[in-house]
Scaffold this active site. Structure first.
Site, mmCIF file in Angstrom:
data_model
loop_
_atom_site.group_PDB
_atom_site.id
_atom_site.type_symbol
_atom_site.label_atom_id
_atom_site.label_comp_id
_atom_site.label_asym_id
_atom_site.label_seq_id
_atom_site.Cartn_x
_atom_site.Cartn_y
_atom_site.Cartn_z
ATOM 1 N N ALA A 1 32.999 42.762 -18.338
ATOM 2 C CA ALA A 1 33.448 44.130 -18.128
ATOM 3 C C ALA A 1 32.267 45.060 -18.350
ATOM 4 O O ALA A 1 31.215 44.654 -18.844
ATOM 5 C CB ALA A 1 34.600 44.485 -19.070
ATOM 6 N N GLU B 1 31.285 49.243 -19.613
ATOM 7 C CA GLU B 1 31.827 50.379 -20.360
ATOM 8 C C GLU B 1 31.518 51.742 -19.772
ATOM 9 O O GLU B 1 31.477 52.740 -20.487
ATOM 10 C CB GLU B 1 31.291 50.337 -21.792
ATOM 11 C CG GLU B 1 29.812 50.692 -21.942
ATOM 12 C CD GLU B 1 28.881 49.510 -21.927
ATOM 13 O OE1 GLU B 1 27.742 49.633 -22.403
ATOM 14 O OE2 GLU B 1 29.306 48.430 -21.441
ATOM 15 N N ASN B 2 31.320 51.853 -18.456
ATOM 16 C CA ASN B 2 31.011 53.145 -17.848
ATOM 17 C C ASN B 2 31.894 54.247 -18.433
ATOM 18 O O ASN B 2 33.095 54.078 -18.593
ATOM 19 C CB ASN B 2 31.245 53.085 -16.337
ATOM 20 C CG ASN B 2 30.756 51.793 -15.724
ATOM 21 O OD1 ASN B 2 29.581 51.512 -15.710
ATOM 22 N ND2 ASN B 2 31.704 50.996 -15.237
ATOM 23 N N GLU C 1 35.048 47.251 -24.728
ATOM 24 C CA GLU C 1 34.564 48.272 -23.791
ATOM 25 C C GLU C 1 35.025 49.669 -24.203
ATOM 26 O O GLU C 1 34.270 50.636 -24.050
ATOM 27 C CB GLU C 1 35.026 47.945 -22.374
ATOM 28 C CG GLU C 1 34.642 46.562 -21.875
ATOM 29 C CD GLU C 1 33.154 46.242 -22.015
ATOM 30 O OE1 GLU C 1 32.317 47.168 -21.967
ATOM 31 O OE2 GLU C 1 32.830 45.045 -22.187
#
Length: 898
Positions: free
Chosen positions: A262, A264-265, A298
């Site tokens: 994944a 973490e934007n 995240e």
């Protein structure tokens, strides 16, 4: 794919970027075959030199500065765009094109199943537009997305949605603004036909926020658990660290094609679908647990990684090690939630065991191999190769040691101080330790963390030798700890500095001959109930405990208080006593692992010498004591009765013979199955979970013990086990039980039975990609699988090497987790590895480099295996056009390991 000569980047050469870029406006005209990106940068000079921007696989259309065509005043040289003649401040506007549909590397902007996704960490933003692609350039972003409304009805980006509109040509647009400055690696967009599930909640300050989970149409029934996990993560971070969600909305999107777990934007997390989609029929207990952990991880990055980010990529563990520690704590708290004190403590121990098993299987070998590096590396050629177990898992252990030294309350104060000092900044690991040290010094006057900082700069796993001396006349027991850490990786090359001692928090208890805990009173008068924390900061040190009548049995490195290897000469009797009586549940588990390791390694040596296998009765009885002990919950017993993995066992061998080791481990499991057959059958019956499925820790623990018992009976070929496994497969009401039964049948059952259930399994689940991944994995790791089997599976219509999940489920699993098939004496497994590394390198160098790691420790194997390994490594290294990613891995394997 970049095929230029690798250049070594060094931490000591860091220089700040000579321009501030306060704001970035991006306009995307999205088309899968040809996307146009218009970027507008507000730049201010802060240093000397031209403006140098990164770009990769881009078509440059135009460059303007302050509204004027800049033709003739810029240069494109390979992957850089250099603009000369800028004033102190300027508005730079660049139009470029990229081709998302052709992007098989899945870095930058790409298309998966008709949906646009981005992946920018670490250096993917340069594949979207020209930009200084480094984490210390932090800007506020506004984004406009335009696309065909029918094909791409959802247009998502970071931050908050401020405007939507339909356009006259059948397209539509969405305007997004992120109120917080961020580095470009946190930029994200998603555009496509997606379904979603959402909820609203109020933060601790009373703000209402929107939480959303997006996925492809038809999968919305599998996103409920992900949304609930996100809600739990938001609440936990508020309670534990007083950290609140800072945006009006938080979105998660599931992608079928994704290189990592994944990303973490800021406000728009993009996930591998494997860590979002789950229901009882298609996902196992392990899947549910992983979803909660990864979603927590995240989300926690929103503060530890986004609000405070890395100055440069050498500081990667600043965000990853810290956030892994946070997700471990979150999972432990969720496992313990609602349980009584004893059950909660056991649940936390189970989580600690799982984390340590992962560390030892993945990071300890890495720490002893050619790619060994500190959690803050000093150099790299390709940063994508340093998303490693060392940076993540060992990094988390280094954070955990700081919590141990400061206490949990002190650590929470230190984290608050870290945010007070650095919110909104790109900083270093030293900045984090300095914040913690400020609290440590307050609570421990005259002391600091100067020695502790060596965990950030030195590679390798320290070894701590323990010596116990008892003086019956004075009733004193003296404990001596001595540490050493051999040079590893590049530390073995000429000119490397000498290793210095680490600061090691070492938790210890003492038991009497009956297994009762002894009060620990030191000579200076300090007394603790049963566990003393010894801080070793020099090469060796001693501690003396008073009022010890007889030589005690030491309980060492309780709760795994430091990522070290303990050396102590236990007798089998002492290990058995610790298995039965140690009050520290982790140390009790560890004693069993040490005893099993000793037994399996001795039997492997006997097998290599041609002697028959025989399991000692004392070991069988030690195992029975855990299997039948009252008062131990099922989840803990499942861990305590699981034999050490082959990877963990191999770390104790001078030269690894993986086939012999795997065979002895299987024989040990089978012997335990036969010797304790009645007890295993009783465990199967006692740990049924009737009623509706729940992934809660108690139910999951019962299934874990039940399925371990069934697998052990199958390994022992015990009468009735095959029928029981077939019955469980046919009647299972959840994927955990069905898959466990299938695994036992495939590995230990008759060929006709396993073939039937494999065919049935695929027939049932052929339309669910994540379950088909499980089907491939089962066959890739099965004991009878050969290269020919895997090559046949690669021709299956459901297989595609371009999909990372599918490649990992078959190719990676065979090469990394099938000792029988991969390590065949004819070298066929190694030749297969070479062909797949090269095939993947042409598609996706990042994934190829991870597969390349399978042979990076070739010198550790017996000569008849290491030589063919060396030959295929050389073959791969000499391949024309090899990517930097794979070049770095195979070159270090050949040059440093040798």
């Amino acid at each position: 794919m970049r095929t230029d000569t690798p250049v070594t980047i060094r931490r000591q050469n860091y220089l700040p970027f000579p321009y501030d870029i306060a704001t970035v406006r991006l306009e995307f005209d999205l088309d899968p075959a040809d996307t146009q990106v218009r970027s507008q940068l507000e730049v201010r000079r802060t240093g000397e030199g031209p403006l140098v921007l990164n770009g990769e696989d881009l078509e440059l259309v135009s460059v303007q500065v302050d509204g004027r065509d800049w033709a003739g005043r810029y240069q494109v040289d390979g992957d850089t765009l250099t603009l000369d003649g800028l004033g102190t401040q300027a508005r730079v506007e660049i139009v470029s094109r990229c081709r998302p549909e052709a992007n098989s590397a899945l870095m930058g902007l790409y298309v998966s199943n008709g949906v646009f996704f981005t992946q920018c960490e670490a250096e993917g933003f340069r594949r979207i537009t020209w930009f200084p692609d480094r984490p210390d350039v932090m800007s506020r972003y506004s984004v406009v997305l335009r696309a065909d409304k029918k094909r791409f009805p959802q247009l998502l980006s970071n931050g908050n949605l401020v405007k939507q509109a339909d356009l006259a040509d059948g397209r539509h647009e969405a305007h997004w603004e992120d109120p917080f400055p961020k580095p470009c690696y946190l930029f994200a967009l998603v555009a496509g036909a997606l379904t979603w599930r959402e909820s609203r909640m109020r933060t601790r300050s009373g703000r209402e926020v929107l939480l959303q989970v997006y996925s492809d149409p038809g999968s919305e029934g599998k996103t409920q658990y992900a949304l609930e996990s996100l809600e739990r993560a938001v609440r936990w971070d508020e309670r534990r660290f007083s950290l609140e969600l800072d945006l009006d909305r938080f979105m998660i999107v599931a992608a079928r094609d994704f290189n990592m777990g994944a990303m973490e934007n800021k406000g728009l997390n993009i996930f591998n679908a494997a860590y979002v989609l789950a229901d009882p029929e298609s996902a196992t207990d392990a899947n549910f647990s992983a979803i909660e952990a990864v979603i927590g991880h995240e989300y926690f990055h929103n503060w530890t990684g986004n609000r405070v980010t890395c100055r440069d990529w050498f500081q990667l563990s600043l965000k990853e090690g810290l956030t892994v520690f946070r997700d471990q704590e979150f999972t432990a708290d969720m496992m313990a939630q609602g349980l009584d004190a004893q059950a909660a403590a056991s649940a936390r121990t189970v989580k600690r065991i799982d984390d340590v098993v992962t560390l030892r299987a993945a990071q300890f070998p890495e720490d002893a191999g050619p790619m060994a590096h500190p959690i803050r590396p000093e150099s790299y050629q390709e940063i994508g190769n340093f998303y490693t177990a060392t940076v993540y898992e060992k990094g988390a252990e280094v954070i955990r040691m700081q919590q141990t030294l400061l206490t949990p309350a002190g650590f929470t104060r230190g984290l608050a101080e870290y945010f007070r000092r650095h919110d909104g900044q790109a900083v270093t690991c030293d900045d984090f330790v300095a914040a913690m040290e400020s609290v440590y010094a307050q609570d421990h006057p005259g002391r600091d963390l100067s020695v502790f900082r060596r965990w950030y700069s030195q590679a390798g796993t320290p070894r701590v030798r323990v010596t116990i001396e008892h003086d019956a006349a004075t009733r004193r027991c003296t404990v001596t700890l001595a540490q050493r850490c051999e040079p590893v990786g590049v530390e073995r090359l000429p000119g490397a500095p000498a290793k210095q001692p680490f600061h090691i928090p070492f938790a210890i208890g003492l038991l009497d001959a009956q297994g009762r805990p002894l009060p620990l009173k030191q000579a200076d008068g300090h007394e603790v109930r049963d566990t003393a924390l010894l801080e070793l900061t020099t090469e060796h040190a001693q501690w003396t405990f008073e009022n010890i009548d007889a030589r005690p049995v030491p309980s060492l490195l309780r709760d795994f208080s430091a990522p070290v290897i303990v050396e102590y000469d236990y007798t089998d009797h002492e290990l058995a006593l610790l298995m039965r009586h140690d009050g520290n549940a982790f140390a009790r588990w560890e004693a069993g692992q040490q005893l099993a390791t000793r037994v399996i390694l001795a039997a492997t040596r006997e097998r290599q010498e041609g002697r028959p296998f025989a399991l000692h009765r004392d070991f069988i009885e030690a195992w029975r004591s855990v299997l039948t002990a009252p008062g131990l919950d099922a989840a803990y017993r499942a861990r305590a009765l699981t034999l050490p993995s082959e990877k963990t066992l191999a770390e104790h061998m001078a030269k690894v013979d993986p086939v012999a080791l795997a065979a002895v481990r299987d024989e040990t499991l089978g012997a335990l199955g036969r010797a304790l057959a009645d007890d295993w059958r009783a465990a199967v019956q006692a740990n049924q979970t009737p009623g509706d499925y729940s992934p809660d820790p108690i139910s999951a623990g019962k299934r874990a013990l039940k399925n371990l018992a069934l697998a052990t009976l199958m390994a022992g070929r015990v009468d009735g086990a095959t029928e029981q496994a077939l019955g469980q497969y046919d009647t299972a009401r959840n994927m955990t039980d069905r898959l466990s039964a299938l695994s036992s049948l495939v590995n230990f059952g008759a060929a006709d039975a396993s073939a039937r259930v494999l065919a049935d399994f695929y027939e049932r689940w052929q339309d669910d990609p994540l379950v088909v991944d499980k089907w491939f994995t089962l066959q890739a790791t099965a004991r009878g699988t050969t290269v020919q089997t895997v090559e046949g599976l690669m021709t299956h219509p459901a297989f595609s090497l371009r999909n990372p999940n599918r490649a990992r489920s078959l190719v990676f699993q065979f090469c990394l987790n099938n000792p029988y098939g991969f390590h065949r004496a004819d070298g066929s497994g190694y030749r297969y590895w070479a062909s797949q590394v090269l095939a993947l390198d042409a598609l996706n160098p990042e994934i190829a480099a991870r597969l390349a790691r399978a042979l990076d420790r070739w010198v550790r194997y017996v000569p008849e295996l290491s030589e063919p390994m060396r030959q295929v490594l050389q073959q791969v290294r000499s391949h024309p056009g090899l990517s930097r990613n794979v070049t770095e891995i195979v070159s270090k394997a050949l040059e440093i390991a040798a």
